[in-house]
Design an enzyme around this catalytic site. Structure first.
Site, PDB file in Angstrom:
ATOM      1  N   THR A   1     -13.428  -7.627  -1.389  1.00  0.00           N
ATOM      2  CA  THR A   1     -12.613  -6.523  -0.891  1.00  0.00           C
ATOM      3  C   THR A   1     -13.562  -5.453  -0.331  1.00  0.00           C
ATOM      4  O   THR A   1     -14.774  -5.510  -0.539  1.00  0.00           O
ATOM      5  CB  THR A   1     -11.766  -5.900  -2.021  1.00  0.00           C
ATOM      6  OG1 THR A   1     -12.572  -5.004  -2.783  1.00  0.00           O
ATOM      7  CG2 THR A   1     -11.180  -6.957  -2.935  1.00  0.00           C
TER       8      THR A   1
ATOM      9  N   LYS B   1      -7.059  10.281 -16.760  1.00  0.00           N
ATOM     10  CA  LYS B   1      -6.428  11.097 -17.810  1.00  0.00           C
ATOM     11  C   LYS B   1      -5.428  10.252 -18.612  1.00  0.00           C
ATOM     12  O   LYS B   1      -4.629   9.521 -18.021  1.00  0.00           O
ATOM     13  CB  LYS B   1      -5.687  12.286 -17.194  1.00  0.00           C
ATOM     14  CG  LYS B   1      -6.636  13.278 -16.570  1.00  0.00           C
ATOM     15  CD  LYS B   1      -5.923  14.537 -16.134  1.00  0.00           C
ATOM     16  CE  LYS B   1      -6.950  15.497 -15.554  1.00  0.00           C
ATOM     17  NZ  LYS B   1      -6.537  16.140 -14.341  1.00  0.00           N
TER      18      LYS B   1
ATOM     19  N   ASP C   1       5.406   2.595  -3.158  1.00  0.00           N
ATOM     20  CA  ASP C   1       4.770   2.749  -4.457  1.00  0.00           C
ATOM     21  C   ASP C   1       5.164   1.545  -5.304  1.00  0.00           C
ATOM     22  O   ASP C   1       6.353   1.229  -5.427  1.00  0.00           O
ATOM     23  CB  ASP C   1       5.270   4.045  -5.117  1.00  0.00           C
ATOM     24  CG  ASP C   1       4.485   4.354  -6.385  1.00  0.00           C
ATOM     25  OD1 ASP C   1       4.171   3.409  -7.151  1.00  0.00           O
ATOM     26  OD2 ASP C   1       4.185   5.534  -6.611  1.00  0.00           O
TER      27      ASP C   1
ATOM     28  N   ASP D   1      -6.750   2.234  -8.657  1.00  0.00           N
ATOM     29  CA  ASP D   1      -7.112   3.614  -9.006  1.00  0.00           C
ATOM     30  C   ASP D   1      -7.168   3.747 -10.527  1.00  0.00           C
ATOM     31  O   ASP D   1      -6.255   3.293 -11.228  1.00  0.00           O
ATOM     32  CB  ASP D   1      -6.082   4.592  -8.430  1.00  0.00           C
ATOM     33  CG  ASP D   1      -6.115   4.624  -6.905  1.00  0.00           C
ATOM     34  OD1 ASP D   1      -7.155   4.224  -6.326  1.00  0.00           O
ATOM     35  OD2 ASP D   1      -5.122   5.032  -6.279  1.00  0.00           O
TER      36      ASP D   1
ATOM     37  N   GLU E   1       0.852  -1.192   0.000  1.00  0.00           N
ATOM     38  CA  GLU E   1       0.000   0.000   0.000  1.00  0.00           C
ATOM     39  C   GLU E   1       0.885   1.238   0.000  1.00  0.00           C
ATOM     40  O   GLU E   1       1.877   1.292   0.711  1.00  0.00           O
ATOM     41  CB  GLU E   1      -0.940  -0.027   1.223  1.00  0.00           C
ATOM     42  CG  GLU E   1      -1.741   1.226   1.460  1.00  0.00           C
ATOM     43  CD  GLU E   1      -2.543   1.720   0.255  1.00  0.00           C
ATOM     44  OE1 GLU E   1      -3.262   0.933  -0.374  1.00  0.00           O
ATOM     45  OE2 GLU E   1      -2.419   2.917  -0.059  1.00  0.00           O
TER      46      GLU E   1
ATOM     47  N   GLU F   1     -15.228  -3.813  -3.230  1.00  0.00           N
ATOM     48  CA  GLU F   1     -16.164  -4.740  -3.884  1.00  0.00           C
ATOM     49  C   GLU F   1     -17.483  -4.791  -3.120  1.00  0.00           C
ATOM     50  O   GLU F   1     -18.560  -4.770  -3.711  1.00  0.00           O
ATOM     51  CB  GLU F   1     -15.519  -6.132  -3.941  1.00  0.00           C
ATOM     52  CG  GLU F   1     -16.334  -7.162  -4.667  1.00  0.00           C
ATOM     53  CD  GLU F   1     -15.553  -8.473  -4.836  1.00  0.00           C
ATOM     54  OE1 GLU F   1     -14.367  -8.516  -4.466  1.00  0.00           O
ATOM     55  OE2 GLU F   1     -16.154  -9.428  -5.346  1.00  0.00           O
TER      56      GLU F   1
ATOM     57  N   ASP G   1     -14.799  -2.301 -10.635  1.00  0.00           N
ATOM     58  CA  ASP G   1     -16.154  -1.970 -11.099  1.00  0.00           C
ATOM     59  C   ASP G   1     -16.081  -0.894 -12.188  1.00  0.00           C
ATOM     60  O   ASP G   1     -17.111  -0.414 -12.633  1.00  0.00           O
ATOM     61  CB  ASP G   1     -17.024  -1.461  -9.942  1.00  0.00           C
ATOM     62  CG  ASP G   1     -16.632  -0.062  -9.529  1.00  0.00           C
ATOM     63  OD1 ASP G   1     -15.409   0.212  -9.458  1.00  0.00           O
ATOM     64  OD2 ASP G   1     -17.530   0.768  -9.300  1.00  0.00           O
TER      65      ASP G   1
HETATM   66  N1  SAM Z   1      -7.820  -3.032  -2.903  1.00  0.00           N
HETATM   67  C1  SAM Z   1      -8.669  -2.316  -1.957  1.00  0.00           C
HETATM   68  C2  SAM Z   1     -10.108  -2.695  -2.163  1.00  0.00           C
HETATM   69  O1  SAM Z   1     -10.429  -3.284  -3.219  1.00  0.00           O
HETATM   70  O2  SAM Z   1     -10.926  -2.445  -1.275  1.00  0.00           O
HETATM   71  C3  SAM Z   1      -8.455  -0.798  -2.060  1.00  0.00           C
HETATM   72  C4  SAM Z   1      -8.851  -0.164  -3.357  1.00  0.00           C
HETATM   73  S1  SAM Z   1      -8.412   1.574  -3.436  1.00  0.00           S
HETATM   74  C5  SAM Z   1      -9.449   2.201  -4.689  1.00  0.00           C
HETATM   75  C6  SAM Z   1      -6.839   1.532  -4.259  1.00  0.00           C
HETATM   76  C7  SAM Z   1      -5.667   1.463  -3.306  1.00  0.00           C
HETATM   77  O3  SAM Z   1      -4.476   1.287  -4.047  1.00  0.00           O
HETATM   78  C8  SAM Z   1      -5.472   2.746  -2.503  1.00  0.00           C
HETATM   79  O4  SAM Z   1      -5.377   2.435  -1.136  1.00  0.00           O
HETATM   80  C9  SAM Z   1      -4.186   3.341  -3.061  1.00  0.00           C
HETATM   81  O5  SAM Z   1      -3.469   4.088  -2.106  1.00  0.00           O
HETATM   82  C10 SAM Z   1      -3.454   2.103  -3.511  1.00  0.00           C
HETATM   83  N2  SAM Z   1      -2.492   2.349  -4.600  1.00  0.00           N
HETATM   84  C11 SAM Z   1      -2.740   3.013  -5.749  1.00  0.00           C
HETATM   85  N3  SAM Z   1      -1.638   3.078  -6.519  1.00  0.00           N
HETATM   86  C12 SAM Z   1      -0.667   2.415  -5.830  1.00  0.00           C
HETATM   87  C13 SAM Z   1       0.700   2.155  -6.095  1.00  0.00           C
HETATM   88  N4  SAM Z   1       1.292   2.588  -7.206  1.00  0.00           N
HETATM   89  N5  SAM Z   1       1.403   1.445  -5.181  1.00  0.00           N
HETATM   90  C14 SAM Z   1       0.810   1.022  -4.029  1.00  0.00           C
HETATM   91  N6  SAM Z   1      -0.480   1.250  -3.725  1.00  0.00           N
HETATM   92  C15 SAM Z   1      -1.216   1.940  -4.604  1.00  0.00           C
END
Ligand code: SAM
Length: 212
Positions: free
Chosen positions: A192, A121, A95, A117, A68, A195, A153
């Site tokens: 999740t 863009k 990251d 995410d 995360e 989800e 989704d």
């Molecule tokens: N996987 C979880 C779920 O389905 O409930 C969380 C979904 S949330 C929309 C996306 C998560 O991915 C966020 O907590 C974000 O901080 C993390 N994230 C996005 N890009 C990332 C990256 N490059 N490296 C690590 N984590 C990342």
């Protein structure tokens, strides 16, 4: 998911036994850290960690690593581990762009991407976790018959993810545009946090499983 400025989250993470500090030092040595030869499966973008913690609890003979980017989000997973520790699960705050500096060649058995995410863009397409740039990184760390499982989704992100497969040399093993009404792919599904939220709103959940 971004819980901003949770005071002290960085300090908690820096001292947590559930978080691997300096994960680059574990590259090629993850089995030693876990103390066994069980397969290693990772979730990238684990959010608060419900999915990977449920999997780790259900499968004691598989090792898991949850990744995360944000401290304030990871903090929630750590708090859950403090009440219910799992010996086969570690977290990393990083990251995922740096993933190949943390896992060695063929060190990972499976990768989960859940509700990544969307980065809508065009100029941010490289940041999308199912992009060809990330698929190249996953190619380096996955075993030869390793799989990636992706759920979302977001229709546009899913279409993008499908279009990235061929240029990156990956193949579809299974795919659905409505996971929760697909009995075969739903078998053993672990929900999740996102989800749960989006499917309860009636949104269809897309899923693919891919291999090289
Ligand atoms: N996987 C979880 C779920 O389905 O409930 C969380 C979904 S949330 C929309 C996306 C998560 O991915 C966020 O907590 C974000 O901080 C993390 N994230 C996005 N890009 C990332 C990256 N490059 N490296 C690590 N984590 C990342």
């Amino acid at each position: 998911m971004r819980l901003r400025n949770v005071t002290g989250s960085r300090e908690v993470i820096a001292q947590s036994p559930y978080v691997v500090q300096e994960p680059q030092r574990q590259k090629g040595k993850w089995h030693t850290l876990f103390g066994n030869d069980y397969p290693i499966r990772i979730e990238i973008g684990m959010g608060k960690g419900r999915f990977i913690m449920d999997l780790a609890g259900m499968n004691p003979d598989i090792n898991y690593v949850g990744i995360e980017k944000y401290s304030s989000v990871l903090l929630r997973g750590i708090q859950k581990m403090e009440t219910e520790p799992l010996p086969n699960l570690y977290f990393i705050r990083m990251d995922a762009e740096e993933i190949t500096s943390v896992f060695g060649r063929a060190e990972v058995d499976r990768i989960y991407l859940n509700f990544s995410d969307p980065w809508p863009k065009d100029r941010h397409a490289k940041r999308r976790l199912p992009s060809r740039e990330f698929l190249r990184r996953y190619d380096e760390i996955l075993i030869p018959d390793g799989r990636i499982e992706f759920k979302t989704d977001n229709h546009d992100l899913f279409q993008f993810a499908l279009e990235e497969l061929e240029p990156a040399g990956w193949h579809l093993e299974q795919m659905t545009e409505d996971l929760h009404h697909n009995a075969e792919m739903m078998r053993g599904n672990v929900m999740t946090e996102y989800e749960e939220r989006f499917s309860s709103m009636g949104n269809p959940i897309y899923k693919y499983i891919i291999s090289r």
